[in-house]
Design a protein around this motif. Structure first.
Motif, PDB file in Angstrom:
ATOM      1  N   THR A   1       3.075   5.191  -8.385  1.00  0.00           N
ATOM      2  CA  THR A   1       3.357   4.187  -8.363  1.00  0.00           C
ATOM      3  C   THR A   1       4.514   3.663  -9.557  1.00  0.00           C
ATOM      4  O   THR A   1       5.289   3.658  -9.730  1.00  0.00           O
ATOM      5  CB  THR A   1       2.848   2.847  -8.089  1.00  0.00           C
ATOM      6  OG1 THR A   1       2.212   3.562  -6.677  1.00  0.00           O
ATOM      7  CG2 THR A   1       3.997   1.618  -7.851  1.00  0.00           C
ATOM      8  N   VAL A   2       3.749   3.414 -10.562  1.00  0.00           N
ATOM      9  CA  VAL A   2       3.787   3.828 -12.397  1.00  0.00           C
ATOM     10  C   VAL A   2       5.596   4.416 -12.409  1.00  0.00           C
ATOM     11  O   VAL A   2       6.875   4.142 -13.062  1.00  0.00           O
ATOM     12  CB  VAL A   2       3.007   3.183 -13.134  1.00  0.00           C
ATOM     13  CG1 VAL A   2       3.579   3.151 -14.687  1.00  0.00           C
ATOM     14  CG2 VAL A   2       2.322   2.461 -12.958  1.00  0.00           C
TER      15      VAL A   2
ATOM     16  N   LEU B   1       8.548   4.224 -10.797  1.00  0.00           N
ATOM     17  CA  LEU B   1       9.580   2.908 -11.047  1.00  0.00           C
ATOM     18  C   LEU B   1      10.005   3.213 -12.723  1.00  0.00           C
ATOM     19  O   LEU B   1      11.386   3.296 -12.368  1.00  0.00           O
ATOM     20  CB  LEU B   1       8.448   1.887 -11.400  1.00  0.00           C
ATOM     21  CG  LEU B   1       7.558   1.173 -10.146  1.00  0.00           C
ATOM     22  CD1 LEU B   1       6.636  -0.125 -10.618  1.00  0.00           C
ATOM     23  CD2 LEU B   1       9.051   0.450  -9.338  1.00  0.00           C
TER      24      LEU B   1
ATOM     25  N   ALA C   1      13.728   3.334  -6.144  1.00  0.00           N
ATOM     26  CA  ALA C   1      13.160   2.956  -6.878  1.00  0.00           C
ATOM     27  C   ALA C   1      14.539   2.240  -7.793  1.00  0.00           C
ATOM     28  O   ALA C   1      14.727   0.961  -8.279  1.00  0.00           O
ATOM     29  CB  ALA C   1      12.223   3.102  -8.365  1.00  0.00           C
TER      30      ALA C   1
ATOM     31  N   THR D   1      11.034  -5.187 -10.161  1.00  0.00           N
ATOM     32  CA  THR D   1       9.907  -4.577 -10.266  1.00  0.00           C
ATOM     33  C   THR D   1       8.772  -4.395  -8.763  1.00  0.00           C
ATOM     34  O   THR D   1       7.857  -3.640  -8.384  1.00  0.00           O
ATOM     35  CB  THR D   1       9.089  -4.304 -11.102  1.00  0.00           C
ATOM     36  OG1 THR D   1      10.067  -4.746 -11.885  1.00  0.00           O
ATOM     37  CG2 THR D   1       8.111  -3.534 -11.324  1.00  0.00           C
ATOM     38  N   THR D   2       8.674  -5.454  -8.594  1.00  0.00           N
ATOM     39  CA  THR D   2       6.890  -5.763  -7.636  1.00  0.00           C
ATOM     40  C   THR D   2       7.448  -5.304  -6.466  1.00  0.00           C
ATOM     41  O   THR D   2       6.828  -4.844  -5.809  1.00  0.00           O
ATOM     42  CB  THR D   2       7.215  -8.000  -7.854  1.00  0.00           C
ATOM     43  OG1 THR D   2       7.434  -8.122  -8.339  1.00  0.00           O
ATOM     44  CG2 THR D   2       6.103  -8.096  -6.839  1.00  0.00           C
TER      45      THR D   2
ATOM     46  N   ALA E   1       7.098  -1.986  -6.111  1.00  0.00           N
ATOM     47  CA  ALA E   1       6.173  -1.030  -6.299  1.00  0.00           C
ATOM     48  C   ALA E   1       5.327  -1.108  -4.961  1.00  0.00           C
ATOM     49  O   ALA E   1       4.647  -0.496  -4.614  1.00  0.00           O
ATOM     50  CB  ALA E   1       5.425  -2.151  -7.828  1.00  0.00           C
TER      51      ALA E   1
ATOM     52  N   MET F   1       4.013   1.417  -3.457  1.00  0.00           N
ATOM     53  CA  MET F   1       2.404   2.116  -2.411  1.00  0.00           C
ATOM     54  C   MET F   1       2.872   2.744  -1.111  1.00  0.00           C
ATOM     55  O   MET F   1       1.282   3.305  -0.877  1.00  0.00           O
ATOM     56  CB  MET F   1       2.202   0.500  -3.136  1.00  0.00           C
ATOM     57  CG  MET F   1       1.577   0.623  -4.533  1.00  0.00           C
ATOM     58  SD  MET F   1       0.575  -0.571  -5.253  1.00  0.00           S
ATOM     59  CE  MET F   1       0.761  -1.089  -6.875  1.00  0.00           C
TER      60      MET F   1
END
Lengths: 364, 291
Positions: A151-152, A155, A244, A286-287, A290, A294
């Motif tokens: 995920t990171v 992003l 993203a 971002t939220t 993310a 996920m």
């Protein structure tokens, strides 16, 4: 638009409409609150009844309400979703409480949490730090690693793509289309592509490394336990960073241009401007990105299945794979269902707070 | 802009386009290596670099023909269940979104939250009950009087299941669109005494056509690409969908990368075509699906 949504979502709306309707039957006119179209039409429908009877019957009023009239539109499909999603999850929970194994029919007579006990006992077996670890431990651990690292990484790459594409470039659409293209492909297709990319002898990755003089870095990417999970995550980032990017692009476009201008006037460097001014404003993007990423990570089953079959080994096993193996591979149905519930709770932990906040803000 | 000289600006732009081009190379490289390999003979792909085009001596169409033979039935089966599931989930999503957005009653938000949560459910948490459900609701014996359906019981199960799991996302897509419609227009129609069904048919539906394109394209791609449900719900090998056929082709043709790559492209072709022609709509669906 926001206020209109809030108006629809606001509890008490119906109460308002009803009280107004009461007034209306007493002879009020619709001119006093012209924006309440729903109540107006209700009143009209009722008007015919009240002309003969003093009080409109409750049943009649209920039948005329927008709620009842809208039922044919949303109820059948909602019931279908309710059955397939919530009914199935409930059923899955019930199965996880039984001892159902093998090819016979399930019996629903004795219920206990044995399967969950077995699962969590096995996770901790051999000590959480030392080992040797069980498949439960590895599947849970890799699921978390996948969730966080993938995920990171997706992003970060997505944000980078969005910033580059947003720099007033020519052929912007073409670039955007190319970066998002992998997302339109099936996991089955991308897994086959990447199995070839990672081929140790003639695959593109190792070939490229040799070509640029980094031959010492070549690896057995998808057979070496050390690199397996990393290789999978790299391919998944390739496939989903475009997503993203799309979300971040929408976020970037929503930032007024005068903020860029102001930062420029202040003499901030490009990097500083993005870091201090722009990126902090992308928190909402971002939220939401993310959360969805996920969920993609939790669904990575197809990709692993094509690369490794149902036994990817401890270094790349995930809960989704283990669940499938336990249930459909060795017919431990109850145990598989228990693992599925663990996975469900994980997903719920990610989405429930998100949906709650969206709901509170009226942004659903 | 005043403090930057033209040459520095030019250099920045060159750097920017170089970075963009490098990224293009990265995102397309798996496809490039695959398509080159698919046109090579066995010795061709073993002895040359994967990104080099085939030479006349290593060039062949054979892989495409063989792969197509293996996947043909799967392609037909995939179309047979994907198209109804796509159309149904988009249509139902539009109806649900209308019923939950453009009418006024309490509790819409609650129903909506329940539906939207359905988007995020990991499929694993419903797999065992689904396989139970479709063995109890036995399509083959229910439709024993009508062979074309009875023979494709797995595809019927897949179509219904994908429709159910597609409704949450299509609802969300249509809802965003319906929220942005001009409310006064609907109010006016209501004041004229138009029924809820009439407003949908006369006003909402014609305005939904661009959103139908988005929902149909997004759903088609999602459903076509799925493997997991098919693995669980398709029992009869004659009903194998294309993602299953491709998986078994990959499993049985170990090391025959030209065949595998050609097969992967054939499988991806419908979604690739849709993406190339309707990329904007797909992007819109992707963006709407998350937000």
């Amino acid at each position: 638009m926001r206020s209109r949504i809030l108006r629809v979502l606001r509890p008490g709306e119906q109460a308002d409409a009803e009280s107004e309707q009461q007034v209306r039957t007493d002879g009020g006119t619709s001119a006093d609150r012209p924006q309440r179209g729903a109540a107006d039409s209700d009143a009209r429908a009722d008007g015919g009844v009240t002309a003969t009877a003093d009080q409109p019957s409750r049943a009649r009023r209920w039948l005329d309400s927008e709620f009842v009239k809208s039922l044919p539109f949303w109820l059948p499909a909602t019931l279908l979703v309710g059955l397939f999603v919530y009914g199935a999850i409930g059923w899955n929970f019930v199965i996880s409480l039984t001892d159902w194994t093998g090819l016979r029919q399930p019996t629903y007579d004795s219920f206990d949490f044995e399967m969950y006990e077995v699962f969590f006992r096995n996770v901790g077996k051999g000590g959480l730090l030392s080992g040797p670890h069980t498949q439960e431990y590895w599947a849970l651990r890799n699921t978390f690693v996948l969730l966080v690292v993938f995920t990171v990484a997706a992003l970060v790459v997505g944000l980078l793509l969005a910033i580059l594409v947003d720099r007033d470039i020519r052929y912007e659409n073409t670039f955007r289309t190319i970066y998002l293209l992998p997302m339109s492909l099936s996991f089955v297709v991308t897994a086959i592509f990447w199995a070839w990319m990672y081929n140790p002898d003639t695959g593109m990755i190792n070939e490229t490394l040799r070509l640029v003089g980094l031959g010492s870095l070549t690896q057995q990417w998808i057979s070496d336990p050390q690199f397996k999970l990393f290789a999978v995550m790299f391919a998944l980032v390739w496939q989903f960073s475009g997503y993203a990017m799309v979300v971040y692009l929408a976020g970037l476009r929503a930032i007024p241009t005068d903020q860029y201008e102001a930062a420029k006037v202040d003499g901030a460097s490009l990097v500083k401007m993005y870091w201090r001014v722009i990126i902090p404003q992308l928190r909402a993007s971002t939220t939401s990105a993310a959360v969805v990423l996920m969920v993609f990570a939790l669904k990575a089953f197809d990709f692993l299945f094509v690369l490794f079959g149902t036994r990817p080994g401890p270094s790349a096993d995930i809960l989704a794979m283990m669940m499938y193996r336990e249930s459909f591979g060795i017919t431990n149905w109850a145990y598989g269902s228990a693992i599925a519930m663990v996975l469900f709770v994980l997903a719920l932990g990610v989405i429930a707070p998100y949906l709650y906040v969206q709901f509170k803000r009226g942004e659903l | 802009m005043a403090d930057t000289t033209d040459s520095r600006l030019g250099l920045n732009r060159i750097g920017l386009y170089a970075a963009l081009a490098l990224l293009v190379a990265f995102y397309l490289s798996p496809l490039e290596s695959a398509i080159m390999t698919a046109f090579k003979t066995q010795t061709g792909f073993f002895e040359t670099s994967p990104f080099v085009p085939p030479t006349p001596s290593t060039f062949t169409f054979d892989a495409w023909g063989q792969a197509f033979d293996r996947l043909e039935q799967g392609l037909v089966n995939s179309l047979l269940f994907t198209i109804p599931a796509t159309v149904l989930s988009a249509t139902l999503g539009s109806l649900v979104a209308y019923g939950l957005t453009n009418t006024k009653w309490r509790g819409q938000a609650f129903v909506l939250v329940l539906l939207v949560a359905g988007i995020f459910i990991p499929y694993q948490s419903v797999l065992v009950p689904l396989s139970r459900f479709w063995s109890i609701v036995d399509v083959a014996s229910l439709f024993a009087w009508f062979e074309p359906v009875a023979d494709r019981s797995g595809l019927v199960a897949l179509a219904v299941t994908h429709t159910a799991y597609g409704i949450p996302i299509t609802t969300l897509l249509f809802r965003a669109h319906y929220q942005s419609l001009d409310d006064s227009m609907l109010e006016a129609a209501r004041l004229d005494g138009a029924s809820i069904a009439k407003i949908y048919a006369r006003i909402i539906l014609p305005l939904s056509i661009p959103m139908f394109a988005v929902a149909l394209i997004y759903q088609f791609t999602n459903i076509w690409n799925d493997l997991l449900f098919a693995l669980v719900l398709v029992q009869n090998p004659a009903n194998d969908v294309v993602t299953m056929s491709l998986t078994s082709l990959q499993g049985s043709m170990v090391g025959q990368y030209n065949l595998q790559m050609a097969g992967a492209f054939i499988t991806a072709l419908p979604t690739l075509l849709v993406y190339i022609f309707f990329g904007e709509q797909f992007a819109e669906g992707v963006a709407g699906g998350g937000a």
